[in-house]
Motif scaffolding. Structure first.
Motif, PDB file in Angstrom:
ATOM      1  N   GLU A 292      34.185  51.214  44.499  1.00 50.50           N
ATOM      2  CA  GLU A 292      34.675  51.428  43.636  1.00 50.50           C
ATOM      3  C   GLU A 292      35.898  50.493  43.012  1.00 50.50           C
ATOM      4  O   GLU A 292      35.809  49.717  41.741  1.00 50.50           O
ATOM      5  CB  GLU A 292      34.303  52.148  43.096  1.00 50.50           C
ATOM      6  N   PRO A 293      37.242  51.237  43.087  1.00 54.36           N
ATOM      7  CA  PRO A 293      38.585  50.231  42.447  1.00 54.36           C
ATOM      8  C   PRO A 293      38.436  48.949  43.060  1.00 54.36           C
ATOM      9  O   PRO A 293      39.150  47.952  41.967  1.00 54.36           O
ATOM     10  CB  PRO A 293      39.473  51.571  43.626  1.00 54.36           C
ATOM     11  N   TYR A 294      38.127  48.692  44.154  1.00 54.67           N
ATOM     12  CA  TYR A 294      38.078  47.123  44.099  1.00 54.67           C
ATOM     13  C   TYR A 294      37.095  46.446  43.067  1.00 54.67           C
ATOM     14  O   TYR A 294      37.629  45.832  42.706  1.00 54.67           O
ATOM     15  CB  TYR A 294      37.769  47.052  46.223  1.00 54.67           C
ATOM     16  N   ILE A 295      35.828  47.089  43.203  1.00 52.00           N
ATOM     17  CA  ILE A 295      35.050  45.775  42.270  1.00 52.00           C
ATOM     18  C   ILE A 295      35.792  45.781  40.498  1.00 52.00           C
ATOM     19  O   ILE A 295      35.709  45.032  40.347  1.00 52.00           O
ATOM     20  CB  ILE A 295      34.036  46.687  42.923  1.00 52.00           C
ATOM     21  N   ASP A 296      35.683  46.928  40.658  1.00 53.43           N
ATOM     22  CA  ASP A 296      36.332  47.427  38.952  1.00 53.43           C
ATOM     23  C   ASP A 296      37.597  46.199  39.039  1.00 53.43           C
ATOM     24  O   ASP A 296      38.088  45.674  37.942  1.00 53.43           O
ATOM     25  CB  ASP A 296      36.804  48.465  38.449  1.00 53.43           C
ATOM     26  N   SER A 300      37.821  42.703  36.432  1.00 57.98           N
ATOM     27  CA  SER A 300      38.368  42.800  35.287  1.00 57.98           C
ATOM     28  C   SER A 300      39.043  41.200  35.746  1.00 57.98           C
ATOM     29  O   SER A 300      39.582  40.321  34.511  1.00 57.98           O
ATOM     30  CB  SER A 300      39.293  43.755  35.437  1.00 57.98           C
ATOM     31  N   GLU A 301      39.574  40.677  36.689  1.00 54.20           N
ATOM     32  CA  GLU A 301      40.226  40.103  37.279  1.00 54.20           C
ATOM     33  C   GLU A 301      39.661  38.375  37.539  1.00 54.20           C
ATOM     34  O   GLU A 301      40.321  37.659  36.187  1.00 54.20           O
ATOM     35  CB  GLU A 301      40.974  39.680  38.725  1.00 54.20           C
ATOM     36  N   LYS A 303      36.398  38.253  35.008  1.00 54.09           N
ATOM     37  CA  LYS A 303      36.275  38.028  33.741  1.00 54.09           C
ATOM     38  C   LYS A 303      37.535  37.272  32.667  1.00 54.09           C
ATOM     39  O   LYS A 303      37.771  36.691  32.310  1.00 54.09           O
ATOM     40  CB  LYS A 303      36.326  39.174  32.936  1.00 54.09           C
ATOM     41  N   VAL A 304      39.217  37.985  33.376  1.00 51.68           N
ATOM     42  CA  VAL A 304      40.207  37.131  32.651  1.00 51.68           C
ATOM     43  C   VAL A 304      40.474  35.345  32.955  1.00 51.68           C
ATOM     44  O   VAL A 304      41.105  34.471  32.184  1.00 51.68           O
ATOM     45  CB  VAL A 304      41.144  38.049  33.328  1.00 51.68           C
ATOM     46  N   PHE A 305      40.447  35.887  34.521  1.00 50.73           N
ATOM     47  CA  PHE A 305      40.062  33.924  35.066  1.00 50.73           C
ATOM     48  C   PHE A 305      38.903  33.145  34.584  1.00 50.73           C
ATOM     49  O   PHE A 305      39.472  31.920  33.595  1.00 50.73           O
ATOM     50  CB  PHE A 305      40.095  34.403  36.126  1.00 50.73           C
ATOM     51  N   ASN A 306      37.618  33.622  34.342  1.00 49.49           N
ATOM     52  CA  ASN A 306      36.499  32.687  33.723  1.00 49.49           C
ATOM     53  C   ASN A 306      36.754  32.112  32.074  1.00 49.49           C
ATOM     54  O   ASN A 306      36.384  31.405  31.773  1.00 49.49           O
ATOM     55  CB  ASN A 306      35.205  33.208  34.337  1.00 49.49           C
ATOM     56  N   ALA A 307      37.470  33.719  31.827  1.00 37.73           N
ATOM     57  CA  ALA A 307      37.456  33.243  30.454  1.00 37.73           C
ATOM     58  C   ALA A 307      38.396  32.102  28.955  1.00 37.73           C
ATOM     59  O   ALA A 307      38.194  32.030  28.528  1.00 37.73           O
ATOM     60  CB  ALA A 307      38.022  34.601  29.388  1.00 37.73           C
ATOM     61  N   THR A 308      38.743  31.256  30.331  1.00 35.10           N
ATOM     62  CA  THR A 308      40.233  30.626  30.384  1.00 35.10           C
ATOM     63  C   THR A 308      39.406  29.225  30.730  1.00 35.10           C
ATOM     64  O   THR A 308      39.592  27.807  29.993  1.00 35.10           O
ATOM     65  CB  THR A 308      41.089  30.903  30.869  1.00 35.10           C
ATOM     66  N   ILE A 309      38.018  28.538  31.056  1.00 39.49           N
ATOM     67  CA  ILE A 309      37.078  27.850  31.191  1.00 39.49           C
ATOM     68  C   ILE A 309      36.694  27.670  30.556  1.00 39.49           C
ATOM     69  O   ILE A 309      35.777  28.352  29.848  1.00 39.49           O
ATOM     70  CB  ILE A 309      35.869  27.990  32.478  1.00 39.49           C
ATOM     71  N   PRO A 310      36.773  26.423  29.917  1.00 40.44           N
ATOM     72  CA  PRO A 310      35.827  26.017  28.675  1.00 40.44           C
ATOM     73  C   PRO A 310      33.920  26.071  28.514  1.00 40.44           C
ATOM     74  O   PRO A 310      33.909  26.167  29.929  1.00 40.44           O
ATOM     75  CB  PRO A 310      36.286  24.417  28.803  1.00 40.44           C
ATOM     76  N   GLN A 319      34.073  28.698  38.074  1.00 44.01           N
ATOM     77  CA  GLN A 319      34.873  29.889  37.993  1.00 44.01           C
ATOM     78  C   GLN A 319      34.377  30.481  39.212  1.00 44.01           C
ATOM     79  O   GLN A 319      34.176  30.199  40.252  1.00 44.01           O
ATOM     80  CB  GLN A 319      32.948  29.986  37.686  1.00 44.01           C
ATOM     81  N   ARG A 320      35.338  32.398  39.087  1.00 43.28           N
ATOM     82  CA  ARG A 320      35.262  32.475  40.502  1.00 43.28           C
ATOM     83  C   ARG A 320      34.106  33.630  40.418  1.00 43.28           C
ATOM     84  O   ARG A 320      34.188  34.794  39.369  1.00 43.28           O
ATOM     85  CB  ARG A 320      36.796  33.611  40.129  1.00 43.28           C
ATOM     86  N   ARG A 321      33.313  34.148  41.681  1.00 36.45           N
ATOM     87  CA  ARG A 321      32.557  34.461  41.539  1.00 36.45           C
ATOM     88  C   ARG A 321      33.024  35.746  42.663  1.00 36.45           C
ATOM     89  O   ARG A 321      33.525  35.562  43.906  1.00 36.45           O
ATOM     90  CB  ARG A 321      31.430  33.910  42.020  1.00 36.45           C
ATOM     91  N   LEU A 322      32.244  36.572  42.344  1.00 39.20           N
ATOM     92  CA  LEU A 322      33.018  38.469  44.158  1.00 39.20           C
ATOM     93  C   LEU A 322      31.770  37.485  44.933  1.00 39.20           C
ATOM     94  O   LEU A 322      30.167  37.231  44.682  1.00 39.20           O
ATOM     95  CB  LEU A 322      32.304  39.593  43.897  1.00 39.20           C
ATOM     96  N   THR A 323      31.940  37.697  46.791  1.00 41.50           N
ATOM     97  CA  THR A 323      31.010  37.678  47.318  1.00 41.50           C
ATOM     98  C   THR A 323      31.225  38.268  48.325  1.00 41.50           C
ATOM     99  O   THR A 323      32.050  39.296  48.035  1.00 41.50           O
ATOM    100  CB  THR A 323      31.559  36.112  48.187  1.00 41.50           C
TER     101      THR A 323
END
Length: 420
Positions: A292-296, A300-301, A303-310, A319-323
């Motif tokens: 739970e702490p790792y995924i949260d 968050s990290e 979302k912040v990165f993907n928000a900078t992509i047009p 984009q970045r995604r969890l694997t």
């Protein structure tokens, strides 16, 4: 005394008075020696030995275990015979000279054996002491015994030939090369023993591994020329002492003293099972307390990165995604850190190694908080039991070569497809 007996015998027989008086004196010497032997070995020594054996421990018991008093008794007998021959026989007579030389050689021999007993008792005390029990003292004491043996041998030879021991010692210079050749192994063993002791390289009880000699076990004895290792299958391997200086070996003492034993094993994953996590998978894995702490934090990290992509470039390539494999590594690392059997003061790491035709290796690197072999293997097995069992929760598969069952299944499916 022999002269007095000679005068007395001449009153009865003039022809054999000389030899008769000599035989009488020799007989008296023998009788006294036998009486003394009986008193010492049948009366005094049994009582001393019995008294020492009653002691469960301590120096009194040690003194009776190495024949110290028995050998001292033989020295006393030799001294008494020498005194008798000096006082009772004609001065400078052949009989007196023979008895004196024999008794003195006897005293030197049993003096050497008594010195052996003293060294054995001292070694026994030192091996029982906590501060010196781990030192390779046996080899040093054997070296002292060897030197003492050579010196006593020279003194006995000098006594038999009637020459000064210094003459023999001076003649040893020409025999140095021969002596070096004869005593090569003891000399090399002595040098090795001193180096091993001074550098604290090997001690009694250390776990030593030396594949060249097939040794893998605990050191049970360090002698002058050999080191005995009791392997884990209870066989005993003998290694030349000097080999521990000239060849390489592994001493596991550092691991034992550290209090932690390393786990360094990997599992190989099927690379075709690696993928990005979908929303439903993330929701499912987030229920795990360890994740739970790792995924949260990761969400968050990301979302912040993907928000900078047009918006026009919001593709999986940008984009970045969890694997599932990254989340699996995070889970295993958190699991290792929370495991009470893992040493928290040492390295804990889950890393990805280079992939090959046998899949992608994920290596677990950590240390148990015990060095006991059985406990270590149990902890390690429990960890990997859990890891292998948890893989399906991440939709990951272990890579393995096809088995006979796999090949038969392929054959059956091929036959069915051909039939249809």
């Amino acid at each position: 005394m022999q002269q007095q007996l000679l005068d007395w015998v001449r009153q009865f027989n003039q022809d054999y008075a000389e030899i008769t008086s000599l035989l009488i004196v020799l007989g008296l010497i023998l009788v006294v020696a036998l009486i003394l032997h009986f008193i010492l070995h049948k009366i005094i020594l049994p009582r001393v030995t019995k008294s020492g054996q009653k002691k469960s421990s301590g120096w009194q018991r040690q003194l009776t275990q190495f024949n110290l008093f028995n050998r001292i008794a033989f020295i006393i007998q030799g001294v008494v015979v020498n005194i008798q021959s000096t006082l009772w026989l004609h001065a400078d007579s052949t009989a007196q000279q023979v008895l004196n030389v024999a008794s003195q050689a006897w005293c030197l021999l049993f003096g050497l054996l008594t010195f052996y007993s003293v060294l054995d008792i001292l070694l026994s005390f030192l091996q029982r002491a906590a501060k010196t029990a781990h030192l390779p003292l046996r080899g040093i004491f054997q070296s002292i015994k060897l030197i003492a043996t050579v010196l006593i041998a020279i003194m006995i030879i000098a006594l038999l030939i009637g020459k000064s021991p210094l003459i023999l010692l001076s003649g040893l210079g020409a025999m140095t090369a021969v002596m070096m050749l004869v005593f090569k192994d003891p000399i090399m063993g002595l040098v090795a023993g001193i180096q091993l002791s001074a550098n604290n390289m090997v001690n009694i009880g250390d776990w030593l591994e030396m594949p060249k000699y097939g040794a893998d076990g605990a050191v049970v004895d360090i002698g002058l020329t050999t080191v005995k290792v009791q392997n884990w299958d209870n066989t005993v391997t003998t290694i030349p002492t000097y080999a521990l200086i000239s060849d390489s070996f592994k001493n596991w003492k550092g691991m034992t003293d550290s209090g932690g034993r390393r786990i360094k094993r990997s599992i190989r994953l099927d690379t075709s099972s690696i993928h990005f996590l979908e929303h439903n998978e993330i929701t499912w894995l987030e229920k795990a307390n360890l994740l739970e702490p790792y995924i949260d934090n990761k969400i968050s990290e990301i979302k912040v990165f993907n928000a900078t992509i047009p918006e026009g470039k919001a593709t999986p390539l940008n984009q970045r995604r969890l694997t599932n494999i990254g989340t699996f590594r995070a889970y295993v690392e958190a699991y290792m850190k929370s495991n009470p059997n893992i040493h928290k003061g040492m390295t804990i790491m889950v890393r990805q190694l280079e992939s090959d035709s046998n899949g992608l290796p994920i290596e677990i690197y950590a240390f148990t908080n015990t060095t006991a072999w059985v406990d270590y293997e149990r902890i390690q097995s429990d960890i990997f039991d859990h890891i292998f069992s948890i893989l399906p929760q991440f939709n990951l598969r272990v890579h393995q070569s096809p088995t006979g069952t796999d090949m038969r299944a392929i054959g059956h499916s091929t036959e069915k497809s051909n039939t249809h």
